[in-house]
Scaffold this active site. Structure first.
Site, PDB file in Angstrom:
ATOM      1  N   LYS A  73       0.822  -1.224   0.000  1.00 59.47           N
ATOM      2  CA  LYS A  73       0.000   0.000   0.000  1.00 59.47           C
ATOM      3  C   LYS A  73       0.853   1.270   0.000  1.00 59.47           C
ATOM      4  O   LYS A  73       0.457   2.273  -0.592  1.00 59.47           O
ATOM      5  CB  LYS A  73      -0.968   0.002   1.187  1.00 59.47           C
ATOM      6  CG  LYS A  73      -2.100  -1.003   1.005  1.00 59.47           C
ATOM      7  CD  LYS A  73      -3.080  -0.965   2.158  1.00 59.47           C
ATOM      8  CE  LYS A  73      -4.118  -2.063   1.997  1.00 59.47           C
ATOM      9  NZ  LYS A  73      -5.091  -2.101   3.073  1.00 59.47           N
ATOM     10  N   ASP A 109     -10.260   2.101   2.283  1.00 60.76           N
ATOM     11  CA  ASP A 109     -10.369   1.356   3.547  1.00 60.76           C
ATOM     12  C   ASP A 109     -11.202   2.116   4.576  1.00 60.76           C
ATOM     13  O   ASP A 109     -12.066   1.541   5.254  1.00 60.76           O
ATOM     14  CB  ASP A 109      -8.979   1.097   4.149  1.00 60.76           C
ATOM     15  CG  ASP A 109      -8.266  -0.081   3.493  1.00 60.76           C
ATOM     16  OD1 ASP A 109      -8.945  -0.928   2.871  1.00 60.76           O
ATOM     17  OD2 ASP A 109      -7.029  -0.157   3.608  1.00 60.76           O
TER      18      ASP A 109
HETATM   19  P1  NAP Z   1       0.609  -3.900   8.676  1.00 58.23           P
HETATM   20  O1  NAP Z   1       0.827  -2.637   7.919  1.00 58.23           O
HETATM   21  O2  NAP Z   1       1.589  -5.021   8.560  1.00 58.23           O
HETATM   22  O3  NAP Z   1       0.499  -3.498  10.240  1.00 58.23           O
HETATM   23  C1  NAP Z   1       0.337  -4.490  11.195  1.00 58.23           C
HETATM   24  C2  NAP Z   1      -0.021  -3.821  12.523  1.00 58.23           C
HETATM   25  O4  NAP Z   1      -0.330  -4.856  13.470  1.00 58.23           O
HETATM   26  C3  NAP Z   1       1.093  -2.982  13.134  1.00 58.23           C
HETATM   27  O5  NAP Z   1       0.532  -1.907  13.829  1.00 58.23           O
HETATM   28  C4  NAP Z   1       1.751  -3.992  14.088  1.00 58.23           C
HETATM   29  O6  NAP Z   1       2.448  -3.391  15.145  1.00 58.23           O
HETATM   30  C5  NAP Z   1       0.527  -4.697  14.611  1.00 58.23           C
HETATM   31  N1  NAP Z   1       0.799  -6.045  15.141  1.00 58.23           N
HETATM   32  C6  NAP Z   1       1.210  -7.125  14.444  1.00 58.23           C
HETATM   33  N2  NAP Z   1       1.307  -8.190  15.262  1.00 58.23           N
HETATM   34  C7  NAP Z   1       0.959  -7.767  16.502  1.00 58.23           C
HETATM   35  C8  NAP Z   1       0.874  -8.398  17.774  1.00 58.23           C
HETATM   36  N3  NAP Z   1       1.163  -9.704  17.942  1.00 58.23           N
HETATM   37  N4  NAP Z   1       0.448  -7.664  18.839  1.00 58.23           N
HETATM   38  C9  NAP Z   1       0.139  -6.345  18.691  1.00 58.23           C
HETATM   39  N5  NAP Z   1       0.227  -5.688  17.506  1.00 58.23           N
HETATM   40  C10 NAP Z   1       0.635  -6.400  16.435  1.00 58.23           C
HETATM   41  O7  NAP Z   1      -0.818  -4.520   8.341  1.00 58.23           O
HETATM   42  P2  NAP Z   1      -2.153  -3.709   7.940  1.00 58.23           P
HETATM   43  O8  NAP Z   1      -2.225  -3.502   6.485  1.00 58.23           O
HETATM   44  O9  NAP Z   1      -2.227  -2.530   8.828  1.00 58.23           O
HETATM   45  O10 NAP Z   1      -3.281  -4.786   8.303  1.00 58.23           O
HETATM   46  C11 NAP Z   1      -3.631  -5.068   9.659  1.00 58.23           C
HETATM   47  C12 NAP Z   1      -4.774  -6.062   9.677  1.00 58.23           C
HETATM   48  O11 NAP Z   1      -5.946  -5.470   9.156  1.00 58.23           O
HETATM   49  C13 NAP Z   1      -4.495  -7.301   8.822  1.00 58.23           C
HETATM   50  O12 NAP Z   1      -4.883  -8.424   9.576  1.00 58.23           O
HETATM   51  C14 NAP Z   1      -5.391  -7.136   7.610  1.00 58.23           C
HETATM   52  O13 NAP Z   1      -5.844  -8.366   7.123  1.00 58.23           O
HETATM   53  C15 NAP Z   1      -6.543  -6.330   8.196  1.00 58.23           C
HETATM   54  N6  NAP Z   1      -7.210  -5.491   7.171  1.00 58.23           N
HETATM   55  C16 NAP Z   1      -8.539  -5.717   6.938  1.00 58.23           C
HETATM   56  C17 NAP Z   1      -9.207  -4.944   6.015  1.00 58.23           C
HETATM   57  C18 NAP Z   1     -10.668  -5.193   5.761  1.00 58.23           C
HETATM   58  O14 NAP Z   1     -11.173  -4.698   4.753  1.00 58.23           O
HETATM   59  N7  NAP Z   1     -11.362  -5.893   6.654  1.00 58.23           N
HETATM   60  C19 NAP Z   1      -8.542  -3.923   5.309  1.00 58.23           C
HETATM   61  C20 NAP Z   1      -7.191  -3.696   5.593  1.00 58.23           C
HETATM   62  C21 NAP Z   1      -6.528  -4.507   6.526  1.00 58.23           C
HETATM   63  P3  NAP Z   1       4.008  -2.959  14.989  1.00 58.23           P
HETATM   64  O15 NAP Z   1       3.987  -1.608  14.290  1.00 58.23           O
HETATM   65  O16 NAP Z   1       4.508  -2.876  16.368  1.00 58.23           O
HETATM   66  O17 NAP Z   1       4.680  -4.017  14.156  1.00 58.23           O
END
Ligand code: NAP
Length: 273
Positions: A73, A109
């Site tokens: 992204k 989003d």
């Molecule tokens: P990303 O950019 O990789 O960010 C991941 C986030 O999760 C970071 O803030 C990370 O913290 C945190 N994290 C990861 N593992 C963790 C843990 N064990 N404990 C606490 N925090 C943790 O991913 P993203 O794009 O933001 O996506 C996040 C989630 O949202 C994904 O599961 C994705 O599938 C979902 N999502 C859903 C939709 C939908 O339409 N429903 C749309 C977008 C995303 P750190 O910064 O400390 O690493």
């Protein structure tokens, strides 16, 4: 030189790595069928350092648009010569429009989340206290739309506190930091935008973060995450991210095709209803 000709079926893809699990091809096929649009929607999985080359090649072959998912992204944001206001606010792009002279990037989003909350879940956002867990691409995309929906308070916390502080600092009136910020205070809406649920982990939140009649929303979809289980245990109303997934897709579809598909049947089907 583009090889696209007018009699070709319009082609779209979701770009991610990995991307095989994506529900987007099925969702957009359902939208196209329901609205009578002649389009084809597939998957593209470039190597981690190959986003721009893959999009260039898809565009040159006549590809008209794309959704972008993890981990591209931010690369998509840098790729686009033109950006919507909401993509600029998010500093992340999940929707590419490629059939213009310059690649255009948008971010659906946030509008997807807000529409799911308001329209599908009947959630009032005006004047509410909102806690956002996570500061990655998904969290970035929803801060501005949540603020625009009239919430009274928005707090962002993240495992890496500096990322939450940096994200909050870009928006007026938003507080950001580590989970230690949650020592007191209760929220009407707690949105889990972390990927913790995908590895069976629970972000370290105390039960008191949930105000009376709060909603706990996990962006992860299709499974019972520890966050949802924790909220249920404390008698808090919950929702997974299926509705957001379908609403953000519908908004992309509208941008590409000029028609907004209905989302209820697709959402129900994804939930096995
Ligand atoms: P990303 O950019 O990789 O960010 C991941 C986030 O999760 C970071 O803030 C990370 O913290 C945190 N994290 C990861 N593992 C963790 C843990 N064990 N404990 C606490 N925090 C943790 O991913 P993203 O794009 O933001 O996506 C996040 C989630 O949202 C994904 O599961 C994705 O599938 C979902 N999502 C859903 C939709 C939908 O339409 N429903 C749309 C977008 C995303 P750190 O910064 O400390 O690493």
């Amino acid at each position: 030189m583009r090889s696209y000709t007018k009699d070709m079926t319009d082609r779209y893809v979701v770009i991610g790595n990995p991307v095989g699990h994506s529900k987007s091809p099925w969702i957009h096929a359902e939208f196209a069928r329901a609205t009578g649009q002649d389009m084809d929607y597939g998957c593209l999985e470039p190597p981690l350092d190959g986003f721009a080359e893959a999009v260039d090649a898809f565009r040159a072959s006549g590809g008209r648009g794309a959704n972008v998912t993890l981990p591209f992204k931010q690369a998509a944001f840098r790729y686009c010569a033109e950006l919507s206001a909401r993509a600029r606010a998010a500093e992340a792009v999940n929707t590419l429009v490629l059939d213009r002279s310059a690649a255009f990037g948008d971010n659906t989003d946030g509008v997807g989340l807000v529409r799911d909350l308001r329209t599908n879940l009947g959630c009032v956002l005006e004047g509410r206290r909102v806690l956002l867990l996570g500061a990655g691409g998904a969290a970035q995309g929803v801060v501005q739309p949540l603020l625009e929906s009239g919430v009274a308070l928005l707090v962002v916390v993240n495992r890496t506190a500096a990322r939450a502080r940096a994200l909050a600092a870009r928006f007026k009136g938003v507080r950001g930091g580590g989970y230690d910020l949650l020592e007191d205070g209760a929220f009407d809406l707690v949105v889990n935008a972390t990927a913790a649920g995908l590895v069976g982990a629970l972000p370290p939140i105390p039960p008191r973060v949930f105000a009376r009649d709060a909603l706990a929303y996990d962006m992860v979809y299709g499974c019972e995450t520890p966050f949802l289980a924790f909220a249920r245990e404390h008698r808090v109303r919950v929702s997974d991210g299926t509705g957001m997934l379908v609403e953000q897709a519908a908004e992309s579809f509208l941008i590409w095709r000029g028609v907004r598909p209905r989302t209820d049947a697709v959402r129900d089907a994804l939930r096995g209803g």
